[in-house]
Design a protein around this motif. Structure first.
Motif, short mmCIF file in Angstrom:
data_model
loop_
_atom_site.label_atom_id
_atom_site.label_comp_id
_atom_site.label_asym_id
_atom_site.label_seq_id
_atom_site.Cartn_x
_atom_site.Cartn_y
_atom_site.Cartn_z
N LEU A 175 -16.22 66.35 15.89
CA LEU A 175 -16.07 66.51 14.45
C LEU A 175 -15.35 67.81 14.12
O LEU A 175 -15.42 68.78 14.88
CB LEU A 175 -17.44 66.46 13.78
CG LEU A 175 -18.28 65.22 14.11
CD1 LEU A 175 -19.66 65.32 13.51
CD2 LEU A 175 -17.57 63.96 13.65
N THR A 176 -14.68 67.82 12.98
CA THR A 176 -13.89 69.00 12.60
C THR A 176 -14.74 70.24 12.39
O THR A 176 -14.25 71.35 12.55
CB THR A 176 -13.08 68.73 11.32
OG1 THR A 176 -13.97 68.31 10.29
CG2 THR A 176 -12.01 67.68 11.55
N GLU A 177 -16.01 70.07 12.04
CA GLU A 177 -16.86 71.25 11.84
C GLU A 177 -17.54 71.70 13.12
O GLU A 177 -18.35 72.62 13.11
CB GLU A 177 -17.88 71.01 10.73
CG GLU A 177 -18.83 69.87 10.97
CD GLU A 177 -18.27 68.53 10.52
OE1 GLU A 177 -18.97 67.53 10.74
OE2 GLU A 177 -17.15 68.44 9.99
N GLY A 178 -17.22 71.06 14.25
CA GLY A 178 -17.70 71.51 15.55
C GLY A 178 -18.79 70.65 16.15
O GLY A 178 -19.15 70.85 17.30
N GLY A 179 -19.35 69.71 15.43
CA GLY A 179 -20.37 68.84 16.00
C GLY A 179 -19.77 67.80 16.93
O GLY A 179 -18.55 67.63 17.00
N LEU A 229 -2.68 71.25 22.26
CA LEU A 229 -3.05 71.13 20.86
C LEU A 229 -4.27 72.00 20.60
O LEU A 229 -5.20 72.03 21.41
CB LEU A 229 -3.38 69.69 20.49
CG LEU A 229 -2.33 68.61 20.73
CD1 LEU A 229 -2.85 67.27 20.26
CD2 LEU A 229 -1.04 68.95 20.04
N GLU A 230 -4.27 72.66 19.49
CA GLU A 230 -5.44 73.40 19.02
C GLU A 230 -6.05 72.54 17.93
O GLU A 230 -5.36 72.17 16.97
CB GLU A 230 -5.00 74.76 18.47
CG GLU A 230 -6.13 75.70 18.18
CD GLU A 230 -6.76 76.29 19.43
OE1 GLU A 230 -7.97 76.57 19.37
OE2 GLU A 230 -6.07 76.46 20.45
N LEU A 231 -7.34 72.18 18.09
CA LEU A 231 -7.98 71.26 17.16
C LEU A 231 -9.14 71.93 16.43
O LEU A 231 -9.94 72.65 17.05
CB LEU A 231 -8.52 70.03 17.91
CG LEU A 231 -7.50 69.25 18.74
CD1 LEU A 231 -8.18 68.10 19.46
CD2 LEU A 231 -6.37 68.75 17.87
N ALA A 232 -9.24 71.67 15.14
CA ALA A 232 -10.34 72.19 14.33
C ALA A 232 -11.66 71.68 14.90
O ALA A 232 -11.80 70.48 15.18
CB ALA A 232 -10.17 71.74 12.88
N ARG A 243 -13.59 63.54 8.88
CA ARG A 243 -14.41 64.44 9.70
C ARG A 243 -14.10 64.31 11.18
O ARG A 243 -14.52 65.13 11.99
CB ARG A 243 -15.90 64.16 9.46
CG ARG A 243 -16.35 64.62 8.12
CD ARG A 243 -16.36 66.14 8.12
NE ARG A 243 -16.13 66.72 6.83
CZ ARG A 243 -15.07 67.46 6.49
NH1 ARG A 243 -14.11 67.69 7.33
NH2 ARG A 243 -14.97 68.01 5.32
N PHE A 244 -13.36 63.26 11.58
CA PHE A 244 -12.97 63.12 12.99
C PHE A 244 -11.96 64.21 13.33
O PHE A 244 -10.97 64.37 12.63
CB PHE A 244 -12.27 61.77 13.22
CG PHE A 244 -13.19 60.61 13.43
CD1 PHE A 244 -13.56 60.23 14.71
CD2 PHE A 244 -13.67 59.88 12.35
CE1 PHE A 244 -14.38 59.14 14.90
CE2 PHE A 244 -14.49 58.80 12.53
CZ PHE A 244 -14.87 58.42 13.81
N ALA A 245 -12.20 64.91 14.41
CA ALA A 245 -11.17 65.78 14.98
C ALA A 245 -10.50 65.00 16.10
O ALA A 245 -9.28 64.90 16.16
CB ALA A 245 -11.76 67.08 15.49
N ALA A 246 -11.34 64.44 16.98
CA ALA A 246 -10.82 63.68 18.12
C ALA A 246 -11.92 62.82 18.69
O ALA A 246 -13.10 63.09 18.52
CB ALA A 246 -10.27 64.62 19.18
N VAL A 247 -11.50 61.78 19.41
CA VAL A 247 -12.43 60.95 20.18
C VAL A 247 -11.98 61.05 21.63
O VAL A 247 -10.84 60.75 21.95
CB VAL A 247 -12.41 59.48 19.70
CG1 VAL A 247 -13.37 58.65 20.55
CG2 VAL A 247 -12.78 59.39 18.23
#
Length: 184
Positions: free
Chosen positions: A135-139, A57-60, A170-174
Motif C-alpha cells: 500500500l502507498t502508506e507503507g502497509g 523505480l522508487e515507490l511510495a 491505495r495500491f502501490a504495487a502487487v
C-alpha cells in the motif's frame, strides 16, 4: 574589384545579416515550442519507450524496486525480476532511474497496453496465487486477490482469509511469484 562584385558582396552580406537576425528571433520561439510540446509527454509514454530495459523505480510506501520493464498499461507497469514480478501502479511511482530518453505517444501503443490496472489485477485474481499487496502508506497485505471491482479489489488476507477491500488509489504495487499477462 568591379562595382558589380562589390554590390553582390554587399547584398550577400545583408542577406547573411538578415538570416542571422531571423534565426536569433526564432531561437526562443523554437525553444518555447519544444518546451510546450514536452509538457504533453507522460510518465507512461517514457516508460513505454523503456520496455525491456532494467529500471529502478522508487515507490511510495515501499521504496526502491528494480527489474526489467516487461509491460506498460494505462496506469500501471510490470517489472520482472528472477522469481517474482511487480505490478506497479504508476501513481505510486515517485522516481525512475534508467529510463529511455525517448517517449512513445499513447496513439502508438498496442491495444493490450490500453488495458487499465483493473485488467491486470483481474488476471492476477484469476490465477489465485498468494501475493503481497503493498500500500502507498507503507502497509502490506499478504493473501489472494479475490474479485476486482471498478475502483477496488478484494484481498483475502491472512490465515483466516478475511476479505479486505482495497481502493485502487491505495495500491502501490502487487508482488507476485508467477508470470502476469493481463491480456489473458
Amino acid at each position: 574589384m568591379s562595382w558589380e562584385e562589390e554590390l553582390f558582396g554587399y547584398l550577400d552580406d545583408l542577406e547573411g545579416q538578415a538570416a542571422a537576425l531571423y534565426d536569433a528571433e526564432r531561437g526562443p520561439e523554437i525553444a518555447d515550442r519544444g518546451r510546450a510540446e514536452y509538457r504533453s509527454v507522460t510518465l507512461a509514454a517514457r516508460l513505454m519507450a523503456s520496455l525491456d530495459l532494467e529500471l529502478d523505480l522508487e515507490l511510495a510506501g515501499i521504496g526502491p524496486v528494480s527489474g526489467r520493464l516487461a509491460r506498460v498499461g494505462t496506469g500501471w507497469c510490470l517489472l520482472q525480476r528472477p522469481g517474482q514480478e511487480w505490478l506497479v501502479r504508476l501513481d505510486a511511482v515517485t522516481a525512475v532511474r534508467g529510463a529511455s530518453d525517448r517517449a512513445v505517444p499513447e496513439l502508438a501503443w498496442p491495444a493490450v497496453a490500453k488495458l487499465g490496472l483493473g485488467a491486470a489485477l483481474r488476471r492476477l485474481a484469476d490465477v489465485g496465487e498468494v501475493c503481497s499487496v503493498h500500500l502507498t502508506e507503507g502497509g502490506r497485505l499478504d493473501g489472494r486477490l479475490h474479485r476486482v471491482g471498478a475502483d477496488f479489489a478484494e484481498v483475502a488476507a491472512g490465515e483466516a482469509g478475511r476479505t479486505v477491500l482495497v481502493a485502487f488509489g491505495r495500491f502501490a504495487a502487487v508482488q507476485s511469484r508467477h508470470a502476469l499477462d493481463p491480456s489473458g
